[in-house]
Motif scaffolding. Structure first.
Motif, short mmCIF file in Angstrom:
data_model
loop_
_atom_site.label_atom_id
_atom_site.label_comp_id
_atom_site.label_asym_id
_atom_site.label_seq_id
_atom_site.Cartn_x
_atom_site.Cartn_y
_atom_site.Cartn_z
N MET A 3 48.19 46.31 47.48
CA MET A 3 48.47 46.05 45.91
C MET A 3 47.45 46.62 44.77
N ASN A 4 48.56 46.26 43.31
CA ASN A 4 48.08 47.25 42.31
C ASN A 4 47.77 45.74 41.17
N VAL A 5 46.87 46.39 40.00
CA VAL A 5 46.36 45.37 38.80
C VAL A 5 48.04 44.75 38.75
N ARG A 6 48.61 45.59 38.53
CA ARG A 6 50.67 44.99 37.60
C ARG A 6 50.72 44.13 38.19
N GLN A 7 50.80 44.53 39.83
CA GLN A 7 51.30 43.43 40.94
C GLN A 7 50.58 42.19 40.73
N MET A 8 49.03 42.01 40.85
CA MET A 8 48.17 41.52 41.14
C MET A 8 48.25 40.32 39.25
N ILE A 9 48.67 40.28 38.56
CA ILE A 9 48.29 40.14 37.48
C ILE A 9 50.07 39.13 37.56
N GLU A 10 50.76 40.11 37.38
CA GLU A 10 52.18 39.49 37.66
C GLU A 10 52.64 38.14 38.66
N LEU A 11 51.23 38.10 40.04
CA LEU A 11 51.41 37.30 40.86
C LEU A 11 50.66 36.02 40.30
N LEU A 12 49.70 36.51 39.92
CA LEU A 12 48.28 35.33 39.13
C LEU A 12 49.31 35.20 38.22
N GLY A 13 50.02 34.98 37.38
CA GLY A 13 50.92 34.78 35.93
C GLY A 13 51.61 33.77 36.56
N ALA A 14 52.34 33.22 37.62
CA ALA A 14 52.90 32.11 38.26
C ALA A 14 52.25 30.39 38.17
N PHE A 15 50.72 31.36 38.44
CA PHE A 15 49.33 30.13 39.00
C PHE A 15 49.11 29.36 37.67
N PRO A 16 48.42 28.31 38.11
CA PRO A 16 47.55 27.11 36.84
C PRO A 16 46.57 28.59 35.81
N PRO A 17 46.74 28.42 35.00
CA PRO A 17 45.57 29.38 34.24
C PRO A 17 44.16 29.12 34.82
N ASP A 18 43.71 28.11 34.76
CA ASP A 18 42.45 27.32 34.86
C ASP A 18 41.78 27.08 37.52
N ALA A 19 43.42 28.04 37.34
CA ALA A 19 42.77 27.66 39.42
C ALA A 19 41.50 28.77 39.32
N VAL A 20 40.71 28.31 40.42
CA VAL A 20 40.09 29.23 40.59
C VAL A 20 40.06 30.09 41.30
#
Length: 56
Positions: free
Chosen positions: A1-18
């Motif tokens: 996984m690269n940074v771009r892929q991780m950011i894309e996946l994390l973008g689907a989650f609540p921004p305050d999630a740990v």
């Protein structure tokens, strides 16, 4: 996984999630992040996620 892929996946989650890291001993929160440049020409840079090592 690269940074771009991780950011894309994390973008689907609540921004305050740990963000947690699953290791051999269970789950740890991420306490830091560093960039390690590729050590030879053509090798990719690496992003290192550091788990929180604070005792429970």
């Amino acid at each position: 996984m690269n940074v771009r892929q991780m950011i894309e996946l994390l973008g689907a989650f609540p921004p305050d999630a740990v963000v947690m890291f699953e290791g051999e001993t269970g789950y740890d929160a991420i306490s830091g992040i560093t960039l390690e440049p590729g050590i030879q020409p053509g090798m990719p840079d690496e992003v290192i996620l550091h788990p929180d090592m604070t005792p429970d």
